[in-house]
Design an enzyme around this catalytic site. Structure first.
Site, mmCIF file in Angstrom:
data_model
loop_
_atom_site.group_PDB
_atom_site.id
_atom_site.type_symbol
_atom_site.label_atom_id
_atom_site.label_comp_id
_atom_site.label_asym_id
_atom_site.label_seq_id
_atom_site.Cartn_x
_atom_site.Cartn_y
_atom_site.Cartn_z
ATOM 1 N N ARG A 155 0.854 -1.173 0.000
ATOM 2 C CA ARG A 155 0.000 0.000 0.000
ATOM 3 C C ARG A 155 0.898 1.233 0.000
ATOM 4 O O ARG A 155 1.989 1.206 0.567
ATOM 5 C CB ARG A 155 -0.919 0.028 1.218
ATOM 6 C CG ARG A 155 -1.840 -1.179 1.331
ATOM 7 C CD ARG A 155 -2.641 -1.121 2.625
ATOM 8 N NE ARG A 155 -3.539 -2.291 2.743
ATOM 9 C CZ ARG A 155 -3.209 -3.427 3.356
ATOM 10 N NH1 ARG A 155 -2.009 -3.559 3.896
ATOM 11 N NH2 ARG A 155 -4.062 -4.419 3.417
ATOM 12 N N TYR B 153 -9.269 -10.889 -7.661
ATOM 13 C CA TYR B 153 -8.288 -10.904 -8.754
ATOM 14 C C TYR B 153 -8.531 -12.053 -9.730
ATOM 15 O O TYR B 153 -8.117 -11.984 -10.877
ATOM 16 C CB TYR B 153 -6.861 -10.950 -8.179
ATOM 17 C CG TYR B 153 -6.518 -9.658 -7.491
ATOM 18 C CD1 TYR B 153 -6.239 -8.511 -8.230
ATOM 19 C CD2 TYR B 153 -6.538 -9.556 -6.113
ATOM 20 C CE1 TYR B 153 -5.970 -7.307 -7.600
ATOM 21 C CE2 TYR B 153 -6.263 -8.361 -5.480
ATOM 22 C CZ TYR B 153 -5.980 -7.239 -6.235
ATOM 23 O OH TYR B 153 -5.729 -6.042 -5.618
#
Length: 316
Positions: free
Chosen positions: A155, A293
């Site tokens: 992140r 995903y």
């Protein structure tokens, strides 16, 4: 009720203190809980007893009010989650003999596929990082930032706040502190290790010069800044990556730090990595978060067939 605080604000304060102390909730999470619960408190009619007197019907009416305001599904789901957490805590603490939120179903979030970048776009961004910057030090730093982000899927908040101590000794793995203070190990690719070593040499040389001039200790951060935080900020990195997108000839609207994180996960999945490993690398608490995903990969494969299969072309 046993020992219940007097007033909604006291309820919120005690709840947030417990979330921080017992669960290690991140600052952003606590701020979001506080905002949502204050909004709910402000909506409740004065004299109705506040949080202590709320019924299931009142919570449902509040959610209808949020819907009538045109709030997004995700916002309404987040507000209900905050209310549920508060009343679960109140029940456990004995402030209430019931949990009025336990049977309320959420609005159901739409599951949008995360945007991503293809390999060519990532390569162009990395090339732009190596060539963009006001001087050699800026170019080396930009390269290190992009290489680390794409190599690890961190992140952006984790990336900019990396301690320099984590990067010492030519590491094969980086220790990353994620949401709620949880730590995980992420491996470094050879290009990322090379970019990190080059940046450390320049950074240390510059830091030694500053210490000699000012007699001050060096920054504890890998990417130091003179700002209040002491390190490169998320906002500055966001602007930087937009500048690199322009230099790379990639539409800036397609490039964000989080999209590079998505690219990391999608490209791993395309090349045979299993979901459990990707979950650990991304620091997802729930495998269901990582499973999105698979939908990204399915959508890309479907587009590939529709674009390139001869029978699909004939039908167009």
């Amino acid at each position: 009720m046993s020992g219940a605080p007097a007033g909604d604000h006291a309820w919120i304060a005690r709840f947030l203190e417990a979330q921080a102390a017992e669960l290690g909730a991140a600052t952003n999470t606590l701020l979001a809980y506080g905002r949502d619960l204050k909004d709910f408190s402000a909506w409740l009619s004065p004299g109705a007893g506040g949080f202590a007197g709320v019924t299931q019907e009142r919570i449902e009416s509040y959610l209808l009010h949020c819907d009538a305001q045109g709030l997004a599904t995700s916002t309404r789901a987040r507000r209900l989650s905050a209310i549920r957490q508060l009343y679960r805590f109140a029940f456990d603490e004995g402030w209430r003999s019931d949990n009025p939120a336990i049977r309320i179903s959420g609005p159901g979030r739409s599951r949008q596929l995360p945007g991503t970048l293809d390999m060519d776009e990532v390569d162009r961004l990395l090339a732009a990082a190596r060539a963009s910057g006001r001087d050699d030090m800026a170019r080396v730093r930009n390269t290190c930032l992009l290489e680390l982000l794409y190599a690890t899927g961190m992140r952006v908040s984790e990336l900019v706040a990396l301690p320099v101590s984590a990067a010492r000794g030519d590491p094969r793995l980086l220790l990353v502190r994620g949401k709620g203070g949880k730590e995980r190990m992420v491996p470094l690719s050879p290009p990322a290790r090379e970019a990190l070593a080059t940046w450390l040499r320049l950074r240390d040389t510059a830091a030694s010069g500053r210490r000699a001039e000012a007699g001050a200790d060096g920054s504890p951060f890998l990417f130091p800044s003179r700002g209040k935080s002491g390190h490169l900020t998320r906002n500055r990195f966001y602007l930087l990556i937009k500048e690199l997108a322009v230099a790379a000839g990639v539409a800036p609207s397609r490039v964000t730090p989080h999209r590079l994180r998505h690219a990391f996960a999608t490209h791993l999945l395309e090349n045979g990595a299993d979901l459990r490993s990707i979950q650990m690398l991304l620091g997802h608490a729930d495998l269901a978060t990582t499973e999105i995903y698979t939908h990204v990969l399915e959508a890309r494969l479907r587009d590939l067939v529709l674009t390139h299969h001869p029978l699909a072309r004939d039908a167009q």
